[in-house]
Design a protein around this motif. Sequence first.
Motif, PDB file in Angstrom:
ATOM      1  N   SER A   1       0.849  -1.185   0.000  1.00  0.00           N
ATOM      2  CA  SER A   1       0.000   0.000   0.000  1.00  0.00           C
ATOM      3  C   SER A   1       0.887   1.238   0.000  1.00  0.00           C
ATOM      4  O   SER A   1       2.097   1.157   0.197  1.00  0.00           O
ATOM      5  CB  SER A   1      -0.915   0.012   1.228  1.00  0.00           C
ATOM      6  OG  SER A   1      -0.150   0.052   2.421  1.00  0.00           O
ATOM      7  N   SER A   2       0.253   2.363  -0.242  1.00  0.00           N
ATOM      8  CA  SER A   2       0.961   3.644  -0.216  1.00  0.00           C
ATOM      9  C   SER A   2       0.146   4.620   0.609  1.00  0.00           C
ATOM     10  O   SER A   2      -0.653   5.393   0.069  1.00  0.00           O
ATOM     11  CB  SER A   2       1.162   4.185  -1.641  1.00  0.00           C
ATOM     12  OG  SER A   2       1.843   5.424  -1.624  1.00  0.00           O
TER      13      SER A   2
ATOM     14  N   ALA B   1      -1.107  -1.026  -5.796  1.00  0.00           N
ATOM     15  CA  ALA B   1      -2.320  -1.815  -6.041  1.00  0.00           C
ATOM     16  C   ALA B   1      -2.058  -2.939  -7.045  1.00  0.00           C
ATOM     17  O   ALA B   1      -2.626  -4.030  -6.925  1.00  0.00           O
ATOM     18  CB  ALA B   1      -3.438  -0.900  -6.534  1.00  0.00           C
ATOM     19  N   LEU B   2      -1.198  -2.692  -8.024  1.00  0.00           N
ATOM     20  CA  LEU B   2      -0.871  -3.714  -9.018  1.00  0.00           C
ATOM     21  C   LEU B   2      -0.118  -4.889  -8.401  1.00  0.00           C
ATOM     22  O   LEU B   2      -0.202  -6.021  -8.897  1.00  0.00           O
ATOM     23  CB  LEU B   2      -0.032  -3.104 -10.145  1.00  0.00           C
ATOM     24  CG  LEU B   2      -0.711  -2.080 -11.042  1.00  0.00           C
ATOM     25  CD1 LEU B   2       0.303  -1.470 -12.003  1.00  0.00           C
ATOM     26  CD2 LEU B   2      -1.857  -2.721 -11.822  1.00  0.00           C
ATOM     27  N   LEU B   3       0.627  -4.639  -7.325  1.00  0.00           N
ATOM     28  CA  LEU B   3       1.455  -5.671  -6.704  1.00  0.00           C
ATOM     29  C   LEU B   3       0.840  -6.252  -5.442  1.00  0.00           C
ATOM     30  O   LEU B   3       1.378  -7.220  -4.891  1.00  0.00           O
ATOM     31  CB  LEU B   3       2.833  -5.090  -6.365  1.00  0.00           C
ATOM     32  CG  LEU B   3       3.655  -4.563  -7.550  1.00  0.00           C
ATOM     33  CD1 LEU B   3       4.937  -3.899  -7.037  1.00  0.00           C
ATOM     34  CD2 LEU B   3       3.997  -5.685  -8.520  1.00  0.00           C
ATOM     35  N   ASP B   4      -0.246  -5.676  -4.974  1.00  0.00           N
ATOM     36  CA  ASP B   4      -0.848  -6.123  -3.731  1.00  0.00           C
ATOM     37  C   ASP B   4      -1.251  -7.596  -3.818  1.00  0.00           C
ATOM     38  O   ASP B   4      -1.925  -8.018  -4.771  1.00  0.00           O
ATOM     39  CB  ASP B   4      -2.071  -5.265  -3.411  1.00  0.00           C
ATOM     40  CG  ASP B   4      -2.619  -5.514  -2.024  1.00  0.00           C
ATOM     41  OD1 ASP B   4      -1.821  -5.799  -1.112  1.00  0.00           O
ATOM     42  OD2 ASP B   4      -3.853  -5.436  -1.853  1.00  0.00           O
ATOM     43  N   GLY B   5      -0.798  -8.395  -2.843  1.00  0.00           N
ATOM     44  CA  GLY B   5      -1.092  -9.822  -2.831  1.00  0.00           C
ATOM     45  C   GLY B   5      -0.046 -10.678  -3.516  1.00  0.00           C
ATOM     46  O   GLY B   5      -0.096 -11.914  -3.437  1.00  0.00           O
TER      47      GLY B   5
ATOM     48  N   ALA C   1      13.412   8.324  -5.159  1.00  0.00           N
ATOM     49  CA  ALA C   1      12.693   7.580  -6.191  1.00  0.00           C
ATOM     50  C   ALA C   1      12.053   6.352  -5.588  1.00  0.00           C
ATOM     51  O   ALA C   1      12.640   5.658  -4.765  1.00  0.00           O
ATOM     52  CB  ALA C   1      13.638   7.168  -7.313  1.00  0.00           C
ATOM     53  N   CYS C   2      10.812   6.089  -5.978  1.00  0.00           N
ATOM     54  CA  CYS C   2      10.110   4.843  -5.684  1.00  0.00           C
ATOM     55  C   CYS C   2       9.151   4.645  -6.846  1.00  0.00           C
ATOM     56  O   CYS C   2       8.139   5.344  -6.954  1.00  0.00           O
ATOM     57  CB  CYS C   2       9.364   4.919  -4.357  1.00  0.00           C
ATOM     58  SG  CYS C   2       8.392   3.433  -3.986  1.00  0.00           S
ATOM     59  N   ARG C   3       9.486   3.717  -7.730  1.00  0.00           N
ATOM     60  CA  ARG C   3       8.697   3.557  -8.954  1.00  0.00           C
ATOM     61  C   ARG C   3       8.718   2.108  -9.384  1.00  0.00           C
ATOM     62  O   ARG C   3       9.601   1.341  -9.013  1.00  0.00           O
ATOM     63  CB  ARG C   3       9.244   4.454 -10.057  1.00  0.00           C
ATOM     64  CG  ARG C   3      10.722   4.254 -10.335  1.00  0.00           C
ATOM     65  CD  ARG C   3      11.269   5.256 -11.328  1.00  0.00           C
ATOM     66  NE  ARG C   3      12.680   5.005 -11.607  1.00  0.00           N
ATOM     67  CZ  ARG C   3      13.239   5.206 -12.786  1.00  0.00           C
ATOM     68  NH1 ARG C   3      12.523   5.647 -13.798  1.00  0.00           N
ATOM     69  NH2 ARG C   3      14.534   4.971 -12.961  1.00  0.00           N
ATOM     70  N   LEU C   4       7.728   1.736 -10.172  1.00  0.00           N
ATOM     71  CA  LEU C   4       7.607   0.376 -10.677  1.00  0.00           C
ATOM     72  C   LEU C   4       8.200   0.313 -12.077  1.00  0.00           C
ATOM     73  O   LEU C   4       7.821   1.088 -12.964  1.00  0.00           O
ATOM     74  CB  LEU C   4       6.130  -0.034 -10.708  1.00  0.00           C
ATOM     75  CG  LEU C   4       5.827  -1.470 -11.112  1.00  0.00           C
ATOM     76  CD1 LEU C   4       6.481  -2.464 -10.170  1.00  0.00           C
ATOM     77  CD2 LEU C   4       4.313  -1.677 -11.162  1.00  0.00           C
ATOM     78  N   LEU C   5       9.151  -0.613 -12.275  1.00  0.00           N
ATOM     79  CA  LEU C   5       9.842  -0.742 -13.551  1.00  0.00           C
ATOM     80  C   LEU C   5       9.617  -2.111 -14.168  1.00  0.00           C
ATOM     81  O   LEU C   5       9.407  -3.104 -13.456  1.00  0.00           O
ATOM     82  CB  LEU C   5      11.361  -0.565 -13.358  1.00  0.00           C
ATOM     83  CG  LEU C   5      11.876   0.702 -12.695  1.00  0.00           C
ATOM     84  CD1 LEU C   5      13.396   0.677 -12.676  1.00  0.00           C
ATOM     85  CD2 LEU C   5      11.366   1.945 -13.415  1.00  0.00           C
TER      86      LEU C   5
END
Length: 275
Positions: free
Chosen positions: A26-27, A37-41, A111-115
């Motif tokens: 979460s953020s 949300a894309l990675l939750d679970g 930085a905190c980002r999804l790559l």
Amino acid sequence: MPEGHTIHRLAAEHRERFADVPLRLSSPQGRFAESAALLDGERLVDTDAHGKHLFLEFAGERFVHVHLGLYGQFSFGEGEKLPEPVGQVRLRMAAKVPGGASWADLRGPTACRLLERAEKDAVHARLGPDPLRDDADPAAAWRRIERSAKPIGALLMEQDVLAGVGNVYRAEVLFRFGVDPKLPGKRLARATWDAMWADLVLLMHEGVRLGRIDTVRPEHTPEAMGREPRKDDHGGEVYVYRRTDAPCLICETPVRTAELVGRNLFWCPTCQPSA
């Protein structure tokens, strides 16, 4: 700013706490909410570190890329239940454990980002060799150094030349080899560079193991010299870092400081004479 050993320790701690268990992401602050949300679970597949960059890998070759910068930090905890977030938590990772929950909160990163994989590879490509990585090629850094008129004290801090070295390791490795920080890179002897690289590998691995930076040789420890231990928020026994005007541990010349490329530089003018 945390130096490379700290980031490698964070990679190991995330792996030990969260590898291969379902995670709640979460953020609380909201700035990473869509990616969380894309990675939750999902489960943490692996972790990686290169210089001052941390990568948390999830299924489908998706990576949370974190650069702490000057103010970023992780805090870890365990308890019967998750506490309410305190402060501006960019990312919270949490897992169920026997007796409750384990969590990590990230605050204040640069930085905190999804790559995706290609984007992660691009970050690696722009970084220099990291003394803590098995795939590091010190010759790549040397090719940049031997052609440069910049001071070696500046080159060691450029992350596209050498990744993970910060102000402490920069000052200390130059002292340990008697190198003037203002010496142009192209005037540094290759043999000296090879020895400095090998020394950084040893010192930084010790930093990972101990969680602090110690650079003094056995004969210069407080116990060996009969002196008081160093008192500093950064911890560790060092030769020149943050020892302005204090006597050099070897020659007793007062340690000097000056600004170089926006960072404080520390050196002993006697042990590191101008060439």
